[in-house]
Every structure is written in structure tokens, then in C-alpha cells.
Write an enzyme that holds these catalytic residues in place. Structure first.
Site, PDB file in Angstrom:
ATOM      1  N   CYS A   1       0.836  -1.204   0.000  1.00 38.75           N
ATOM      2  CA  CYS A   1       0.000   0.000   0.000  1.00 38.75           C
ATOM      3  C   CYS A   1       0.875   1.260   0.000  1.00 38.75           C
ATOM      4  O   CYS A   1       1.539   1.519  -0.991  1.00 38.75           O
ATOM      5  CB  CYS A   1      -0.990  -0.053   1.161  1.00 38.75           C
ATOM      6  SG  CYS A   1      -2.414   0.997   0.864  1.00 38.75           S
TER       7      CYS A   1
ATOM      8  N   HIS B   1      -3.273  -5.096   1.809  1.00 41.24           N
ATOM      9  CA  HIS B   1      -2.616  -5.279   3.114  1.00 41.24           C
ATOM     10  C   HIS B   1      -2.542  -6.750   3.528  1.00 41.24           C
ATOM     11  O   HIS B   1      -3.357  -7.202   4.337  1.00 41.24           O
ATOM     12  CB  HIS B   1      -3.396  -4.507   4.183  1.00 41.24           C
ATOM     13  CG  HIS B   1      -3.236  -3.035   4.111  1.00 41.24           C
ATOM     14  ND1 HIS B   1      -2.317  -2.343   4.871  1.00 41.24           N
ATOM     15  CD2 HIS B   1      -3.857  -2.122   3.350  1.00 41.24           C
ATOM     16  CE1 HIS B   1      -2.379  -1.065   4.584  1.00 41.24           C
ATOM     17  NE2 HIS B   1      -3.307  -0.890   3.664  1.00 41.24           N
TER      18      HIS B   1
ATOM     19  N   GLU C   1      -0.767  -8.115   5.634  1.00 43.72           N
ATOM     20  CA  GLU C   1      -0.494  -8.260   7.071  1.00 43.72           C
ATOM     21  C   GLU C   1      -1.775  -8.229   7.899  1.00 43.72           C
ATOM     22  O   GLU C   1      -1.741  -8.474   9.096  1.00 43.72           O
ATOM     23  CB  GLU C   1       0.478  -7.167   7.531  1.00 43.72           C
ATOM     24  CG  GLU C   1      -0.081  -5.763   7.637  1.00 43.72           C
ATOM     25  CD  GLU C   1      -0.313  -5.080   6.282  1.00 43.72           C
ATOM     26  OE1 GLU C   1      -0.165  -5.746   5.224  1.00 43.72           O
ATOM     27  OE2 GLU C   1      -0.673  -3.899   6.296  1.00 43.72           O
TER      28      GLU C   1
HETATM   29  N1  GLN Z   1      -3.616   6.420   0.920  1.00 44.53           N
HETATM   30  C1  GLN Z   1      -2.347   6.158   1.537  1.00 44.53           C
HETATM   31  C2  GLN Z   1      -1.233   6.952   0.864  1.00 44.53           C
HETATM   32  O1  GLN Z   1      -1.442   7.529  -0.155  1.00 44.53           O
HETATM   33  C3  GLN Z   1      -2.011   4.684   1.514  1.00 44.53           C
HETATM   34  C4  GLN Z   1      -3.012   3.937   2.330  1.00 44.53           C
HETATM   35  C5  GLN Z   1      -2.482   2.716   3.015  1.00 44.53           C
HETATM   36  O2  GLN Z   1      -1.280   2.475   3.102  1.00 44.53           O
HETATM   37  N2  GLN Z   1      -3.403   1.963   3.561  1.00 44.53           N
HETATM   38  O3  GLN Z   1      -0.144   6.994   1.364  1.00 44.53           O
END
Ligand code: GLN
Length: 193
Positions: A79, A172, A174
Site C-alpha cells: 500500500c 494489506h 499483514e
Molecule cells: N492512501 C495512503 C497513501 O497515499 C495509503 C493507504 C495505506 O497504506 N493503507 O499513502
């Protein structure tokens, strides 16, 4: 056993650590350049990429991490961590580690869809489908010729990819009991047989 660091500046590094602990890895938390010594691989967790980049700068981690990524050191960004790895970002930012030949759109699902789950077909993990949790997730809009897309959403959006020693997932792993992605990273990316 593999020594897998987790970048522990902001975000859900503890959850990654718990999965890696369960898998028997040694899991140092990385907050300073000296913490990068003697790792076999590193996970860049989810969180808020702008906050993580700011903390990476103040802790002096940007340059050593850029160098490691360029030199073939195994890294996995989940992410926000995937955003850190990318060479190309949408209008919202400049590349942090500038390592992986992917173009990212941040917060690709808009405000209405803050988070959702989806069953993904991930050939490198085999059966059954992988249930993925997306939270304010980015997507991979373009992937260069050296990048293998590992999973897509039903609409075709790429959400997992690998470029040699670099692994990126928009979701995610994890946060789910399915540890196949962590095992894939340790067994196939960090120590390819
Ligand atoms: N929206 C977040 C970003 O742009 C990422 C979201 C996340 O890691 N769950 O950094």
C-alpha cells in the site's frame, strides 16, 4: 533463518512483524540507517506515504534505501510502501525510492470507497483465491516491460507486481490470516532457490 526488517517509522509495521514472527523470521525494526545492516530483505508497510517519506528524510534513510533498492536488495512495499517504491506517481508527489518501474495512482478508489475486500486470483500463490483488504489503496496504472503483474481486480486494475527483487502490493497482506504473500516474499524474492 531469514532476517527481514520492517520499516518502523509510521503505519502498520507491527502487523507485518507479527506475521513474520509467526513464520520464524528474525524481524529487526528499521528506524535509522544503522538498522539496515545485515538484513536479507525489508518490508515497507502501509500507512500514510507522505508521512513516511517525511520521516525517512529526517532519519537519513532515503539515500541508503535508494541505494539498496538500486543494488538488488529485496524489498516489498504494501500500500503506502508500494507508493514509496514507485518511479512514477500521479500529480500528488515525487518518487521516494525511485526504484520500481510502475506508475501509481494514489487513493484510486476515491473517498466513497474507503476500504473493501476482494478475492484475487494470484497465479504465483496458486489456489485458493487470495482475499485482499484494500484501504485507501493505490493502483498500478502502468507497469514497465521488466515488471510482472501478479494480480488484477476484476476491472483490470493491477494491484500486485514484481520486478526481480522488488515486490509491490496495493493491499494489506499483514491484516489477513492468509500468510502466503509473506511466505512468497521470504521464499521466492528474498531467497530464490
Ligand atoms: N492512501 C495512503 C497513501 O497515499 C495509503 C493507504 C495505506 O497504506 N493503507 O499513502
Amino acid at each position: 533463518m531469514a532476517i527481514i526488517g520492517v520499516l518502523a517509522l509510521q503505519g502498520d509495521f507491527r502487523e507485518h512483524r507479527e506475521v513474520l514472527d509467526r513464520l520464524g523470521a528474525v524481524v529487526p525494526e528499521v528506524r535509522l540507517p544503522k538498522d539496515l545492516e545485515s538484513l536479507d530483505g525489508l518490508i515497507l508497510p502501509g500507512g500514510e506515504s507522505t508521512a513516511i517519506v517525511r520521516l525517512m528524510r529526517t532519519s537519513g534513510l532515503i539515500e541508503p534505501l535508494r541505494k539498496l533498492a538500486a543494488d538488488g536488495f529485496p524489498m516489498w512495499g504494501t500500500c503506502a510502501g508500494m507508493i514509496l517504491l514507485a518511479k512514477r506517481l500521479d500529480v500528488t508527489g515525487v518518487p521516494a525510492l525511485d526504484a520500481m518501474d510502475i506508475a501509481i495512482r494514489r487513493n484510486a478508489f476515491g473517498r466513497q470507497v474507503d476500504s473493501f475486500e476482494a478475492d484475487l486470483s494470484v497465479p504465483v500463490l496458486g489456489h485458493p483465491a487470495y482475499r485482499a483488504i484494500f484501504i485507501r489503496a493505490p493502483i498500478i496504472e502502468e507497469a514497465g516491460p521488466g515488471v510482472e503483474v501478479l494480480a488484477r481486480l476484476p476491472d483490470g486494475a493491477a494491484v500486485a507486481a514484481r520486478q526481480g527483487h522488488l515486490l509491490a502490493t496495493a493491499f494489506h497482506p499483514e491484516l489477513t490470516p492468509d500468510d502466503r504473500f509473506h511466505r512468497y516474499f521470504i521464499e521466492q524474492v528474498v531467497s530464490p532457490s
